[in-house]
Design an enzyme around this catalytic site. Structure first.
Site, PDB file in Angstrom:
ATOM      1  N   ARG A   3      -6.015 -34.665  10.437  1.00  0.00           N
ATOM      2  CA  ARG A   3      -5.405 -35.377   9.296  1.00  0.00           C
ATOM      3  C   ARG A   3      -4.073 -34.764   8.917  1.00  0.00           C
ATOM      4  NH1 ARG A   3      -8.990 -36.388   4.268  1.00  0.00           N
ATOM      5  NH2 ARG A   3      -6.943 -37.215   3.773  1.00  0.00           N
ATOM      6  N   CYS A  50     -13.588 -35.785  -3.316  1.00  0.00           N
ATOM      7  CA  CYS A  50     -13.529 -35.336  -1.924  1.00  0.00           C
ATOM      8  C   CYS A  50     -14.148 -33.937  -1.905  1.00  0.00           C
ATOM      9  CB  CYS A  50     -12.096 -35.360  -1.416  1.00  0.00           C
ATOM     10  SG  CYS A  50     -11.142 -33.934  -1.845  1.00  0.00           S
ATOM     11  N   ARG A  96     -11.113 -34.738  -8.258  1.00  0.00           N
ATOM     12  CA  ARG A  96      -9.744 -35.263  -8.089  1.00  0.00           C
ATOM     13  C   ARG A  96      -9.571 -36.637  -8.756  1.00  0.00           C
ATOM     14  NH1 ARG A  96      -7.788 -33.985  -2.086  1.00  0.00           N
ATOM     15  NH2 ARG A  96      -5.735 -34.270  -3.053  1.00  0.00           N
ATOM     16  N   ASP A 138      -2.872 -24.975  -1.021  1.00  0.00           N
ATOM     17  CA  ASP A 138      -3.061 -25.391   0.382  1.00  0.00           C
ATOM     18  C   ASP A 138      -2.944 -24.222   1.350  1.00  0.00           C
ATOM     19  OD1 ASP A 138      -1.426 -28.636   0.028  1.00  0.00           O
ATOM     20  OD2 ASP A 138      -3.368 -27.865  -0.624  1.00  0.00           O
ATOM     21  N   LYS A 151       3.470 -33.568   6.052  1.00  0.00           N
ATOM     22  CA  LYS A 151       2.526 -34.651   5.705  1.00  0.00           C
ATOM     23  C   LYS A 151       2.697 -35.041   4.243  1.00  0.00           C
ATOM     24  CE  LYS A 151      -1.883 -33.531   4.593  1.00  0.00           C
ATOM     25  NZ  LYS A 151      -2.319 -34.003   3.265  1.00  0.00           N
ATOM     26  N   ASN A 152       2.762 -34.040   3.370  1.00  0.00           N
ATOM     27  CA  ASN A 152       2.757 -34.337   1.935  1.00  0.00           C
ATOM     28  C   ASN A 152       4.104 -34.802   1.413  1.00  0.00           C
ATOM     29  OD1 ASN A 152       0.092 -33.762   1.988  1.00  0.00           O
ATOM     30  ND2 ASN A 152       0.242 -31.770   0.977  1.00  0.00           N
TER      31      ASN A 152
END
Ligand code: EPZ
Length: 418
Positions: A396, A116, A121, A304, A22-23
């Site tokens: 997500r 978030c 952030r 993460d 994803k990243n």
């Protein structure tokens, strides 16, 4: 809202493939804005965040075609310059279109992402860097308005490592006039992959993967083809699942060299992790040993993976200290784990975890992407049934994690909301 129901106690056995990262994918989608022609991206994961970046690009007049995990992205006629609040608020990585828009079209109107669950952030490093490249930045009504006739190369030094800031400014600098140097740049594999894709598009970037990245501006970039690398955080999450269930799994396409810090901690906790061909075998031990960990920018232990390791430590023999140095509020999963019997207390930015014999199943609520994965992991190891609500957080960043775990023997199912 769907729920995931897990009955704990099953060992995970078998083989599994991780999806595209994803990243890595999100900034590469944004980079397509810099190009003329049709970019062909393959191995793109089916994720909500990918759907969102596609909506942001289409809103900018970019043509995006999709066939399973292959995307064709043509920004030749990109005309819009606005990334609206309703899209950016659902996915803050949408701010990654800012640099490409200013560089290619000379203006951008991108909603400030806002905070978030895991922290404020801010994007101050992104904005300061763009100003140093010559952009005029104004903040109006919750939007970033950026304008520049032509960006000019500069030397930008980041106060602290920022993945998104490095990516945004690296993309902007590719079309700036002259040379840009990014000092104290992020070294994450996703930054390196983006730089490699930009170079395939005709950019002139050196030093990616080190603290100093140099970009020689060019006049234009052309579309390219690229296969997204496997997701290192999904791979690490699956390894932790094997560790928690005394399982024995083989991850067929594991990006081993991007997981050295994670593998080292999991081995220290008693797991056996061996490279097998182009995959990796991860086996859990009888009792998990407690380890201390401090999250850090790459190549340190990734933030993460903090929640996932914490779940393992709740069942380890002894005391573990887990320090979160990247985000100021990334311990939200702790209160849910405590409801499952975990013994954890927070002292500043550290969680002190006292291992217990068992966790017990309970109804719990996901609050952010990696917290939702950690609650599933806890359910795999807990006695009894765990129901995880708000699994849209999971969708997500993980493609079909429940199905992958079920195929490895977990007693897990997704219950559609009535
Ligand atoms: C990326 O977020 C990842 N997201 C995050 O993954 C990951 O946790 C994070 O990098 C750190 O590795 C994507 O790549 C899409 P940062 P990013 O800028 O770029 C502060 C996941 O679960 N900061 O490196 O937003 C910031 O507040 C997600 O997949 C500023 O203060 O992270 C944070 O404390 C979660 N000002 C720290 O730096 C800025 O201008 C690191 O943030 C920018 C950042």
């Amino acid at each position: 809202m769907d729920k995931i129901v897990v009955k704990g106690g099953e060992r995970l056995i078998g083989e599994v493939e991780v999806g595209g990262s994803k990243n890595a994918a999100l900034p590469i989608f944004a980079a397509s804005l810099l190009t003329e022609g049709v970019n062909l991206l393959t191995n793109v994961p089916h994720l909500k965040d990918v759907d969102t970046i596609v909506r942001v690009l289409r809103n900018l007049g970019v043509k995006v075609g999709k066939e399973d995990r292959t995307y064709r992205i043509d920004a030749t006629k990109a005309s819009g310059h606005e990334a609206p609040y309703d899209l950016v608020k659902t996915m803050r990585a949408s701010v990654l279109v800012l640099g490409p828009l200013v560089a290619r079209l000379g203006k951008a109107m991108v909603s400030l992402p806002g905070g978030c669950a895991i922290g404020a952030r801010p994007v101050n490093f992104h904005l300061k860097g763009l100003e140093m490249l010559g952009a005029k930045i104004e903040l109006q009504h919750g939007y970033i308005e950026a304008k520049a006739d032509r960006l000019k190369g500069a030397t930008i030094s980041f106060d602290t490592s920022t993945v998104g800031g490095t990516e945004n400014l690296m993309m902007a600098a590719t079309l700036a006039k002259g040379k840009t140097v990014l000092q104290n740049a992020a070294m994450e594999p996703e930054v390196v992959e983006l730089a490699q894709v930009l170079n395939k598009m005709g950019a002139r970037i050196d030093g990616m993967g080190t603290k100093v990245i140099q970009i020689e501006g060019v006049e234009s970039l052309q579309a390219t083809d690229h296969e997204i690398v496997p997701d290192r955080i999904e791979a690490g999450t699956l390894m932790a699942a094997a560790g928690l269930t005394r399982g024995n799994i083989k991850i067929l396409n594991c990006p081993v060299r991007h997981l050295e810090a994670v593998i080292s901690k999991l081995v220290e906790s008693g797991m056996e992790i061996e490279v097998e061909g182009d995959g990796i075998r991860a086996a859990g031990s009888k009792r998990i040993r407690s380890v201390d960990v401090k999250t850090a920018p790459y190549p340190g232990f990734p933030t993460d993976m903090q929640a996932q390791l914490m779940v393992m430590m709740t069942l380890a023999r002894g005391l573990s200290v887990i320090s979160e140095t990247i985000f100021e509020n990334r311990f939200i999963h702790i209160s849910e784990l405590q409801r499952m019997g975990a013994e954890i207390r927070i002292e500043g930015n550290s969680a002190i975890v006292q291992g217990v014999e068992h966790l017990h199943g309970a109804p719990v609520m996901a609050t952010d992407l990696r917290a939702s994965a950690s609650l599933i992991l806890a359910g795999l190891a807990a006695e009894g049934v765990t129901e995880i609500s708000r699994v849209y957080h999971l969708d997500r960043g993980y493609e079909g994690l429940d199905k992958k775990l079920a195929n490895l023997g977990a007693n897990i199912k997704r219950v559609k909301a009535d």
